[in-house]
Scaffold this active site. Structure first.
Site, PDB file in Angstrom:
ATOM      1  N   HIS A 186     -46.344   0.666  41.999  1.00  0.00           N
ATOM      2  CA  HIS A 186     -46.746   1.790  40.986  1.00  0.00           C
ATOM      3  C   HIS A 186     -45.671   2.905  41.072  1.00  0.00           C
ATOM      4  O   HIS A 186     -45.802   3.829  40.361  1.00  0.00           O
ATOM      5  CB  HIS A 186     -48.145   2.294  41.578  1.00  0.00           C
ATOM      6  CG  HIS A 186     -49.325   1.422  41.577  1.00  0.00           C
ATOM      7  ND1 HIS A 186     -49.534   0.559  42.704  1.00  0.00           N
ATOM      8  CD2 HIS A 186     -49.936   1.055  40.639  1.00  0.00           C
ATOM      9  CE1 HIS A 186     -50.577  -0.119  42.511  1.00  0.00           C
ATOM     10  NE2 HIS A 186     -50.780   0.085  41.001  1.00  0.00           N
TER      11      HIS A 186
ATOM     12  N   GLU B 135     -49.150  -7.807  29.534  1.00  0.00           N
ATOM     13  CA  GLU B 135     -48.159  -6.921  28.961  1.00  0.00           C
ATOM     14  C   GLU B 135     -47.238  -7.477  27.792  1.00  0.00           C
ATOM     15  O   GLU B 135     -46.797  -6.758  27.015  1.00  0.00           O
ATOM     16  CB  GLU B 135     -47.256  -6.188  29.991  1.00  0.00           C
ATOM     17  CG  GLU B 135     -47.869  -5.357  30.948  1.00  0.00           C
ATOM     18  CD  GLU B 135     -49.099  -5.656  31.540  1.00  0.00           C
ATOM     19  OE1 GLU B 135     -49.274  -7.100  32.144  1.00  0.00           O
ATOM     20  OE2 GLU B 135     -49.860  -4.792  32.208  1.00  0.00           O
TER      21      GLU B 135
END
Ligand SMILES: Cc1ncc(C[n+]2csc(CCOP(=O)(O)OP(=O)(O)O)c2C)c(N)n1
Length: 692
Positions: free
Chosen positions: A498, A430
């Protein structure tokens, strides 16, 4: 692989194609500035931080003089002033910035050793940061943008351009280094990794950073990378290596890593007394000082002794002139320090599509669509598709967004339509995704990186923070507008990985706008505004709303765009104001059934519509804020504080909040339902406030 042709063989006569007199001038002015800081300006407290470049200087200057293409860019670190001087930065600007005076790199905002240099007609220095390793991935992004402009947009000005990143031996242990190395070598980018190995990261020996302390040897087998290694304090070798490395990247359009061994002749910074080094080591480092070696090398072959002495005097005089100029600069007016967090109408010199002349097409806030209702996934995809079709600068990338179309199917079919240059999968980093996007944005593209789930933005935290502050800390010289899409929040169940929203974390990063649409129409309007805007935007896609029947709306048209900071009234009434966003909007709407309530969907949190909330509360005299994020320091706390501050006397009941408790999201749906505000509990809270 080591490049045989560039291996040092014998001592050559000075290469006549190098402007050695310029090298000497730059070297001496760099030394004179360092010395002036150390002897005068730091003791006088006119310069607060100083990182001497002595020892690193000569090789950096030789490197800088090779950066000659219009779209070359380099990103360095706090020891990179010699490079900047070689790129053409005025010594008075350099010293004025070190003294935190008005003008210069940052108008006194950023630490004076952190440079930036937007240069529209020659090599630029990308905005540097204080974080070691943070320079790598944005430079990889610039390199990828070069390839994009050259190969996809057929701009011949980019055909020989390269990106250069400078880092110390300590920085090769950082996440950013490995992330950028992976990006550059998998994508085969024209990027030079220039590693200045002085053997120490402050006091930590380089053997702690890479086994054996030799990053060049350790990377010998790395695919798609040419590794060069040599003595950066030897003029002949440093000249040959820097030129060779730059030429290799220019010609072969592939990454090169050049490690130069250089002595750090002073402490890490002015304050560092180097007690961790033995006297013998310090002596041996001084024996490698490139300055006398340069003199030996050039006198008498290129300069006479007198020329050298004259150059020394001239450098001292130039440094003194720079000091007088710098000291005559005022301190910026403190009232201006809140400016340039966001675009305010005055164009940045570099970064984003606007400086290249982009002007957005006409938009409307009136939805024109009368077609079938589409879900939020389709709405986002259709908006991306349309904007890509009319703007060649828009590029999408992230994990699994290519052939798979994203794990949430948002980008389904877009790679097929626009090709792998404009829609591509990335390595699983990321920091690489966001850092690369920053570099691409600085180069003038409109990057739209996707983070697979909100929680996984965390490895990119440094890049996110640094991206947001680019405009402010360069005082509008640079900006990095990009649209960072990320889904989050609960779906059928929760879990700590999540399902978090934690949108407030982005509101706390200066320079980012934050959109949290609850439905397909708003998603289209806000995404379009983001893609045509001039600021970085976090675009939060709530997982529960992506295919939620409530969120389905007709596509509002290709010209539909919404301003940030303008809330939507879902219902209107007179007895209570309910402020919410994201997946809590339909729940609040349902909970307010039969009650005379204003239900306000904020739609964006930075900026947020204070006026809508305050004027509503002044009318209804009651306020409930509902959000999914945790209660403590959630964005509701900000709204509650604003209401308490500005509408206290209008209230008939305490400002109230209903949020998740301060826990990660639980997995079992029963536990999740207990934790996330439900319609029923919202209803109870409304009733309690009405009865207060
Ligand atoms: C992410 C991060 N961690 C720690 C620091 C504090 N710090 C500043 S410089 C430095 C050492 C870096 O050494 P190196 O990369 O070898 O460069 P050199 O100073 O030797 O030129 C450290 C630990 C920082 N600035 N950023």
């Amino acid at each position: 692989m080591a490049h045989a042709a560039l291996k040092p063989d014998r001592r050559n006569a000075p290469d006549e194609s190098i402007d050695w007199k310029r090298v000497v001038r730059l070297m001496l002015i760099s030394r004179a500035l360092d010395e002036m800081e150390e002897k005068r300006l730091v003791p006088e407290k006119k310069v607060l931080y100083q990182f001497s470049a002595r020892g690193h200087d000569m090789a950096q200057i030789l490197l800088g003089l090779n950066l000659t293409e219009k779209h070359d860019a380099a990103c360095g670190y706090y020891r990179s002033r010699p490079l900047l001087l070689a790129l053409g930065v005025d010594p008075a600007d350099a010293l004025g910035s070190a003294m935190a005076r008005a003008g210069g790199y940052s108008d006194g905002r950023d630490i004076g050793v952190v440079f930036n240099y937007p240069n529209l007609n020659g090599p630029s220095a990308l905005p540097m940061c204080g974080g070691v390793g943070s320079q790598y991935t944005p430079t990889a992004g610039w390199a990828q943008a070069i390839t994009y402009f050259s190969k996809h947009l057929n701009d011949r000005d980019y055909d020989r351009a390269i990106a250069v990143v400078l880092g110390g031996d300590g920085s090769v242990a950082s996440n950013g280094f490995w992330s950028a190395l992976t990006v550059a070598t998998t994508q085969r980018l024209p990027m030079l990794f220039y590693i200045e190995d002085n053997g120490f990261g402050i006091s930590v020996p380089s053997t702690f950073q890479t086994p054996g302390g030799d990053i060049a040897a350790n990377l010998a087998a790395w695919k798609n990378l040419t590794v060069l290694d040599g003595d950066g304090s030897d003029p002949d070798e440093a000249a040959r290596l820097t030129r060779g490395a730059v030429e290799l990247v220019r010609e072969e359009r592939l990454p090169v890593l050049l490690r130069v061994k250089v002595p750090r002749l002073e402490g890490h910074s002015f304050q560092d007394t180097q007690t961790y080094k033995s006297e013998e080591l310090v002596r041996s480092e001084w024996a490698r000082d490139p300055l006398p070696r340069l003199k030996d090398y050039l006198v008498p072959a290129v300069l006479s002794d007198d020329d050298w002495e004259e150059a020394c005097e001239a450098a001292k005089a130039a440094a003194e002139r720079a000091r007088i100029d710098a000291e005559s600069r005022p301190v910026a007016d403190p009232a201006t320090v809140t400016s340039n967090v966001f675009f305010e109408g005055r164009m940045q010199t570099m970064g984003g599509q606007y400086p290249a002349g982009y002007r957005p097409p006409e938009t409307t806030e009136t939805a024109t669509g009368d077609g079938q209702r589409i879900n939020m996934v389709t709405a986002i995809r259709r908006t991306l598709d349309h904007e890509m079709s009319i703007n060649e600068r828009v590029v999408l990338f992230g994990e699994d967004i290519g052939p798979k179309g994203g794990v949430h199917a948002v980008t389904l079919g877009l790679q097929e339509k626009y090709g792998t240059t404009r829609v591509f999968d990335t390595s699983l980093s990321e920091e690489g995704i966001v850092g690369r996007a920053v570099g691409m944005a600085l180069a003038g593209l409109v990057p739209v990186p996707e983070i697979q789930f909100r929680k996984y933005a965390e490895p990119a935290s440094e890049q996110i923070n640094d991206c947001g502050t680019v405009r402010w800390r360069t005082n509008n010289r640079f900006a990095a507008p990009l649209v960072l899409r990320m889904p989050g929040g609960f779906f059928k169940c929760g879990d700590p990985w999540h399902s978090q929203t934690n949108e407030v974390a982005f509101v706390h990063q200066p320079g980012w706008k934050v959109a949290v649409p609850s439905n397909a129409e708003d998603a289209v309007g806000l995404l379009r505004a983001a893609l045509r805007g001039n600021d970085p935007v976090i675009f939060f896609e709530h997982r529960a709303m992506l295919d939620h029947p409530w969120a389905r709306r007709p596509y509002p048209g290709d010209a539909f765009a919404l301003p940030f900071g303008k809330a939507r009234f879902i219902r209107q009434g007179g007895d209570i104001t309910i402020v919410t966003w994201g997946a809590m909007v339909p729940r609040c709407e349902e909970a307010a059934e039969g009650i005379s309530a204003d239900v306000i969907d904020l739609r964006t949190l930075m900026p947020w519509d204070r006026d809508a909330v305050l004027s509503s509360v002044r009318r209804t005299r009651r306020c409930l804020i509902v959000h999914e994020d945790l209660g403590t320091a959630g964005f509701g706390a900000e709204i509650a504080a604003a209401v308490a501050d500005e509408a206290f006397i209008d209230l008939d009941a305490p400002v109230s909040r209903l949020t998740m408790p301060d826990i990660p999201s639980p997995h079992n749906p029963v536990l999740l339902d207990w934790a996330v505000p439900s319609t029923e509990r919202i209803r109870q809270k409304i009733t309690a406030l009405l009865e207060y």
